[in-house]
Design a protein around this motif. Structure first.
Motif, mmCIF file in Angstrom:
data_model
loop_
_atom_site.group_PDB
_atom_site.id
_atom_site.type_symbol
_atom_site.label_atom_id
_atom_site.label_comp_id
_atom_site.label_asym_id
_atom_site.label_seq_id
_atom_site.Cartn_x
_atom_site.Cartn_y
_atom_site.Cartn_z
ATOM 1 N N ILE A 128 0.842 -1.189 0.000
ATOM 2 C CA ILE A 128 0.000 0.000 0.000
ATOM 3 C C ILE A 128 0.878 1.241 0.000
ATOM 4 C CG2 ILE A 128 -0.217 -0.036 2.520
ATOM 5 C CD1 ILE A 128 -3.047 1.145 2.151
ATOM 6 N N VAL A 148 -3.310 0.210 -3.619
ATOM 7 C CA VAL A 148 -3.082 -1.111 -3.017
ATOM 8 C C VAL A 148 -2.831 -2.101 -4.144
ATOM 9 C CG1 VAL A 148 -4.096 -3.004 -1.701
ATOM 10 C CG2 VAL A 148 -4.478 -0.631 -0.986
ATOM 11 N N VAL A 160 -10.929 -6.220 -1.175
ATOM 12 C CA VAL A 160 -9.902 -5.264 -0.750
ATOM 13 C C VAL A 160 -10.605 -4.138 0.008
ATOM 14 C CG1 VAL A 160 -8.151 -3.602 -1.482
ATOM 15 C CG2 VAL A 160 -8.380 -5.780 -2.687
ATOM 16 N N THR A 161 -10.232 -3.935 1.247
ATOM 17 C CA THR A 161 -10.751 -2.802 2.016
ATOM 18 C C THR A 161 -9.601 -1.834 2.285
ATOM 19 O OG1 THR A 161 -10.392 -3.922 4.133
ATOM 20 C CG2 THR A 161 -12.552 -4.170 3.099
ATOM 21 N N ILE A 162 -9.885 -0.538 2.138
ATOM 22 C CA ILE A 162 -8.884 0.500 2.366
ATOM 23 C C ILE A 162 -9.457 1.494 3.365
ATOM 24 C CG2 ILE A 162 -7.437 2.272 1.309
ATOM 25 C CD1 ILE A 162 -7.792 0.837 -1.367
ATOM 26 N N CYS A 180 -12.683 5.805 -0.475
ATOM 27 C CA CYS A 180 -12.135 4.464 -0.222
ATOM 28 C C CYS A 180 -13.189 3.405 0.052
ATOM 29 C CB CYS A 180 -11.128 4.536 0.918
ATOM 30 S SG CYS A 180 -9.673 5.536 0.509
ATOM 31 N N TYR A 190 -5.706 -1.411 -6.832
ATOM 32 C CA TYR A 190 -6.920 -0.828 -6.257
ATOM 33 C C TYR A 190 -6.576 0.567 -5.734
ATOM 34 C CZ TYR A 190 -8.884 -5.541 -6.458
ATOM 35 O OH TYR A 190 -9.334 -6.771 -6.887
ATOM 36 N N SER A 209 -4.577 2.026 5.708
ATOM 37 C CA SER A 209 -4.359 0.594 5.928
ATOM 38 C C SER A 209 -5.260 -0.187 4.980
ATOM 39 C CB SER A 209 -4.662 0.209 7.378
ATOM 40 O OG SER A 209 -6.021 0.466 7.685
ATOM 41 N N THR A 210 -4.872 -1.415 4.721
ATOM 42 C CA THR A 210 -5.666 -2.257 3.825
ATOM 43 C C THR A 210 -5.682 -3.685 4.331
ATOM 44 O OG1 THR A 210 -5.974 -2.967 1.529
ATOM 45 C CG2 THR A 210 -3.712 -2.830 2.308
ATOM 46 N N THR A 227 -2.854 -7.923 5.863
ATOM 47 C CA THR A 227 -3.099 -6.550 6.301
ATOM 48 C C THR A 227 -1.807 -5.758 6.208
ATOM 49 O OG1 THR A 227 -4.887 -7.196 7.798
ATOM 50 C CG2 THR A 227 -3.838 -5.084 8.214
ATOM 51 N N SER A 229 -0.164 -1.486 6.142
ATOM 52 C CA SER A 229 -0.453 -0.073 6.402
ATOM 53 C C SER A 229 0.745 0.787 6.032
ATOM 54 C CB SER A 229 -0.813 0.155 7.870
ATOM 55 O OG SER A 229 0.329 0.065 8.690
#
Length: 353
Positions: A128, A148, A160-162, A180, A190, A209-210, A227, A229
């Motif tokens: 990231i 990401v 994918v979560t950001i 995001c 991403y 963070s992702t 994970t 960051s």
């Protein structure tokens, strides 16, 4: 394999799946024999397990191979435990020779004659990044781009979560927003944005963070989560934080009031000040203007000041042959940390002086 009717051996290796880089994975090798149609485990043999890394993976030091040391147990099983600190694949191939009723049977995980195929471990990772630090004049919004990049090694990226963050948190009338919740995907990357604005000077530290979830077919576990960051709190793979510094400037002219006899010179000092930054090095110009009243400038209405500090000054001179009150303003395009901020005395934008 060699042998005769109703006699033979089999070997399998499992499971295939996906792991986050750095995590340990265990291949289990099972050796059985078939005599008279009955499949039973073979204990005490030493299968050879070959690990082949590809796509950037590398088997890390510390591999534990019980197949080579203690051999198969009463269940006909032994294990090889390993990891990779980089994304890619590691395939496991197992081979063994079992002697049954005086006849050697050499078998391997080639997917033939009742033997399994090779097992495949996919080691996955993610990185990231957040845009580089920058300086803005107050009131000019700045947008950080967050990227990401999953390193999937052939696994499937399920989600994918950001999550972006600012420190300190903006307080009204400061503002922030981000996209995001719905990152865009292009070329395997991403992306989303974080925007911040402040009408006053200040410095924000931006992080993100992702969590990337992966899956692959063929074994348990078949999912993995990584994970990362930009703050470095969740392992490698982060760019480090970015900062946004909002700068301002003001200009003043002194003395605020004075009385002179007609025909005498009066010196006015123009002072510029950088807020949350420095006046850029080099020579800069301030301009004075007679807004009302008699008189004129002696030697011109501009002066030059030198940057390199938070404040700088220069002077202009006025004189009048007649009585009256003269009002003089000053203005300058003040260069602060690469940002040009134009300020004029007596205006709403020149809030500090």
């Amino acid at each position: 394999a060699g042998g005769f009717e109703n006699c033979g051996a089999h070997i399998s290796i499992a499971p295939s799946g996906v792991n986050a880089v750095g995590g340990s994975h265990t291949f289990t090798v099972t050796v059985t024999q078939n005599i008279g149609g009955t499949e039973t485990p073979v204990a005490g043999v030493h299968p050879t397990v070959t690990l082949t890394a590809a796509g950037g993976a590398a088997v890390a030091a510390g591999k534990v191979d019980t197949c080579a040391t203690t051999g198969t147990n009463a269940s006909g099983q032994c294990t090889v435990t390993f990891s990779s600190n980089t994304a890619g694949t590691v395939s496991g191939h197992a081979a063994v020779t079992v002697t049954l009723q005086g006849t050697p049977f050499s078998v391997e995980t080639n997917g033939q004659a009742g033997n399994s195929g090779d097992a495949l471990k996919r080691f996955v990772d993610a990185s990231i990044t957040i845009a580089a630090s920058a300086v803005n004049a107050v009131g000019n919004a700045h947008t950080f781009t967050i990227n990401v990049t999953p390193l999937a090694a052939g696994a499937t990226v399920d989600s994918v979560t950001i999550t972006p963050s600012l420190s300190p948190a903006p307080v009204a009338p400061q503002t922030s927003s981000n996209t995001c919740a719905t990152p865009t995907l292009s070329g395997g990357v991403y992306s989303c944005t974080l925007t911040v604005n402040s009408p006053t000077v200040g410095t924000f530290t931006a992080n993100a963070s992702t969590t990337v979830n992966f899956s692959s077919a063929g074994g348990t576990p078949s999912t993995a989560s990584v994970t990362r960051s930009t703050s470095g709190t969740s392992g490698p793979g982060g760019s480090g934080p970015a900062t946004k510094r909002f700068v301002d400037a003001h200009i003043g002219i002194t003395p605020a009031t004075a009385t002179n006899a007609v025909g005498t010179n009066h010196v006015l000092t123009i002072t510029v000040t950088a807020l949350n930054g420095m006046i850029d090095a080099g020579s800069h110009t301030a301009t004075a203007t007679i807004e009302s009243g008699p008189g004129s400038f002696v030697g011109g209405n501009t002066c030059t000041y030198t940057g390199g500090a938070a404040t700088a000054s220069c002077t202009v001179t006025i004189s009048s042959a007649t009585t009256g009150t003269t009002v003089v303003s000053a203005s300058s395009a003040i260069s602060v940390s690469g940002q040009t901020i134009t300020r004029t005395t007596g205006t709403a934008a020149n809030t500090t002086a």
